[in-house]
Design an enzyme around this catalytic site. Structure first.
Site: not given
Lengths: 594, 155
Positions: A281, A284, A308, A328, A367, A370, A375, A524
């Site tokens: 990141e 990037e 994230c 990102s 999560k 996710e 993907e 988190c």
């Protein structure tokens, strides 16, 4: 400054600020008044009435949570009238509640259950009004069981007030009122970000995480499977709460020991892939800055948003799809770990990736969603097979018969288990930003960040939106284009704050280069998969613990993580390289607004 | 059709303003136009006012006179409260069912009528009472109901 008023609670005089609720005043003198709809993080609702108290000269009982004190108020909190009323309220709530405690995953953290036990509510004096309903299991992350709902509206207020999402509402009225989505659609089809904050605040088991405990045990018991586990940074500072330890007690070593004793073949750390995320990141960000500042590339946009937090990602996809180019392209640490587990780790350990079962322990319910995104299969398999919350891990440890508190501290296994302090602080709001700055500043200038002990305090703490700026001077040859640039960053936690921040960016009121967003309040550490209850004190203690964990690490910067450097040397090549792009980066999809 | 809806709702938002307070009057106008609040309309309203669709649904489902399920052109609401009940409101319901073939909670196939129970219409002294759209009818008898319904069939 508020005026001070004199009140008397149960014959004890007390001076409190005008406007204080009776509930709060009583708490200040350690008088406990039961609550159900009230939650410290949320606005007052005053609908459950369980907190009723007597006020002298008032013929009616009043709700302590919703009644401010006034001068010379005489309050009684324990009288026959109050007790009878509370018992009746409780009984009435129980006539509608699906009492199924032994099968309910919220058993023990259920506030209704606690109260029923406390008041020894054993008579059934009212008729049974329970209605059959089907649990909504459409979502990978959150289950909704209306039969347990007591209509306190905490979830609705959480979703609206803390998260600014409004996926939930109270539909209909009177005895037909219910917690509902738009047109009672399944949770998987609505704007729900899967953040799970509603679960953390539900006083019953009406909202719970979808559990994968049995699947994980089956994998562990299967001798053909190589089961690896990764643990997120925020789990280690909260797991202890489920075993009677105070909030903020770190149990990293004991947790690792317990996971090993439970039968996981390799106990690894999401902090490692957090460090990796910073490498990707950070690179990037620098390349985006170059494209915008030097090349004048108009298709590249700033600020860059962190990626994230899967709750935040889904929020952007639903609410701000026009801002998707700002996200990102980096996968989250969980998913970077997952894809590398079935490629790099498999190769290195000479294990067929088809036989690897990858489990992650997360403070998070999003999560779970996710991991199931289509993907997230770049390894050729589902990269992360099962995601468990901190709460589910605690259940599994209990089931395993291990006394986690007596275990000796152990350390993570190798290859993907080493981490830096920068990886640890991913668990707190501002942590990703701090970790990124520690690395990016050093990359650009060749020097450590100019903060005492690497503590980048402007991005720490619980302010909803935090801002910082950093002047880049005496840059190295490669990054000369950043000479004199004032790097401007912002951090938001809780999606309501994020919404305000993104709107301000869209309206051109503020401008930044880099923005960190965490969906959950506090980051988190306040995630939807963390132990219940939650409040600002608990979150503050967990945050302290995270920064303590950071300071005890031998490496404090992601680019010093030796196992990450080895990964680049032996497998990936360089950050944002070709293989990185194939495995560690992803894309996003616009979603409907309802 | 959908684009027409969008245009209609956009005009309503222009008329009432794009803030949350406009929600109820907008829902009422959509009711007048389409006899019920279909999903597309609720989504479009949410977009226009920049509020969530769940919010729109929460408000719409709260009010008895806002329907989120498809309704007939003429909505018949027969008072079910105690006085009208004692004055044999069930005979009124039976007469309606016999004439147009629907029970409470149903809509005729031609989309012309829906039948519902409602709570007190405030006409207890003239029960049994019913409401068709916004028009109250009192001191009903099965015969009287037939005449009234026939007049609506022609509308």
């Amino acid at each position: 400054m508020n005026n001070i008023v004199n009140i008397v609670i149960n014959d004890t005089p007390l001076q409190v600020a005008e406007g204080t609720s009776i509930l709060h005043a009583a708490k200040m003198m350690n008088v406990h008044i039961p609550t159900l709809c009230h939650h410290e993080d949320l606005c007052v609702a005053g609908n459950c009435r369980i907190c009723v108290v007597e006020v002298e000269n008032d013929p009616n009982l009043v709700a302590a949570c919703a009644t401010p004190v006034r001068e010379n108020m005489h309050i009684l909190t324990n009288t026959s009238k109050i007790r009878t009323a509370r018992k009746h309220i409780l009984e009435l709530l129980l006539t509608e509640h699906n009492i199924n405690c032994i099968k309910c995953s919220h058993s023990n953290s259920c506030e209704l259950q606690h109260l029923a036990l406390e008041y020894r509510s054993d008579e059934e004096i009212f008729i049974d009004l329970r209605k059959p309903s089907r649990t909504d299991v459409s979502s990978y992350a959150i289950q909704k069981d209306d039969s347990k709902c007591i209509r306190c509206t905490r979830c609705v207020r959480t979703c609206a007030q803390l998260q600014g999402v409004n996926a939930l509402t109270m539909a209909n009225k009177g005895n037909l009122a219910k917690m509902s989505t738009f047109k009672e659609k399944p949770m998987a089809e609505v704007v729900c970000t899967n953040c799970g904050q509603c679960i953390n605040r539900c006083p019953t088991g009406a909202l719970t995480e979808r559990t994968y405990i049995e699947d994980v045990w089956n994998a562990i018991y299967n001798p053909k499977k190589h089961v690896i586990v990764q643990t997120a940074p925020a789990v280690r500072v909260a797991l202890g709460e489920r075993f009677g330890l105070k909030s903020g007690h770190r149990v990293t070593g004991k947790m690792v020991a317990a996971l090993r004793a439970m039968g996981f073949d390799s106990v690894l750390d999401t902090d490692w892939s957090a460090d990796l995320t910073i490498m990707e990141e950070g690179t990037e960000l620098l390349s985006r800055l170059k494209k915008v500042l030097v090349d004048g590339n108009t298709s590249t946009v700033l600020p860059m948003f962190t990626s994230c937090s899967p709750g935040w990602i889904k929020f952007v996809e639903h609410i701000f799809p026009e801002m998707i180019p700002n996200l990102s392209t980096c996968k989250s640490p969980q998913q970077m770990f997952g894809v590398l587990a079935k490629t790099y780790y498999a190769k290195k350990k000479e294990i067929d990736p088809a036989n690897i079962v990858s489990v992650s322990i997360m403070p998070c319910t999003a999560k779970k969603y996710e991991a199931n995104r289509s993907e997230m299969r770049d390894s050729g398999f589902q990269d992360v097979d099962y995601v468990l919350t901190t709460r589910e891990l605690a259940s599994m440890i209990q089931q395993s018969g291990i006394n986690v508190l007596t275990l000796k501290n152990e350390t993570y296994d190798s290859v993907m288990g080493e981490s830096s302090g920068a990886g640890v602080i991913f668990g707190a709001t501002g942590g990703v930003m701090e970790a990124a700055i520690r690395t990016a500043y050093e990359l650009v200038t060749g020097r450590e960040v100019p903060f005492d002990e690497l503590r980048i305090t402007p991005v720490r703490g619980f302010d909803g939106i935090k801002e910082a700026s950093l002047l880049l001077e005496n840059t190295t040859e490669e990054y000369r284009f950043l000479e004199g640039v004032e790097l401007k960053v912002a951090v938001a936690h809780g999606l309501a704050n994020a919404r305000n921040l993104v709107q301000a960016i869209k309206d051109g009121l503020v401008s930044y280069h880099f923005v960190e967003v965490m969906a959950c309040p506090g980051g988190c550490l306040g995630g939807g998969g963390q132990p219940i209850p939650t409040n600002i004190d608990i979150r503050a203690k967990r945050m302290d613990a995270i920064y303590k964990e950071d300071e005890k690490m031998s490496y404090r910067k992601s680019h010093e993580n030796q196992e990450v450097l080895t990964l680049y040397e032996e497998f990936l090549g360089k950050p944002n390289g070709e293989l990185s792009h194939k495995l560690l980066h992803t894309y996003y999809t616009e979603r409907n607004r309802y | 059709m959908i684009s027409n809806n969008e245009e209609f709702i956009s005009q309503l938002a222009d008329k009432y303003g794009r803030n949350r307070e406009s929600l109820l009057p907008m829902l009422q106008e959509v009711m007048d136009q389409f006899y019920y609040l279909n999903e597309d309309c609720m989504i479009t309203i949410a977009k226009e006012l920049d509020i969530s669709t769940a919010d729109v649904y929460g408000t719409a489902s709260f009010y008895s006179f806002l329907d989120t399920n498809e309704q007939g052109k003429h909505v018949i609401r027969v008072c079910q409260t105690i006085i009208c009940d004692m004055k044999r409101k069930e005979d009124i319901i039976d007469a309606i069912t016999e004439l147009i073939g629907i029970k409470p909670g149903e809509t005729t196939h031609d989309g012309k009528f829906s039948l519902h129970y409602t709570n007190c219409l405030g006409a207890c002294h003239k029960g049994p009472a019913m409401l068709i759209n916004d028009e109250p009818y009192t001191e009903l008898t099965p015969e009287k109901v037939k005449d009234i319904l026939v007049s609506y069939m022609k509308k």
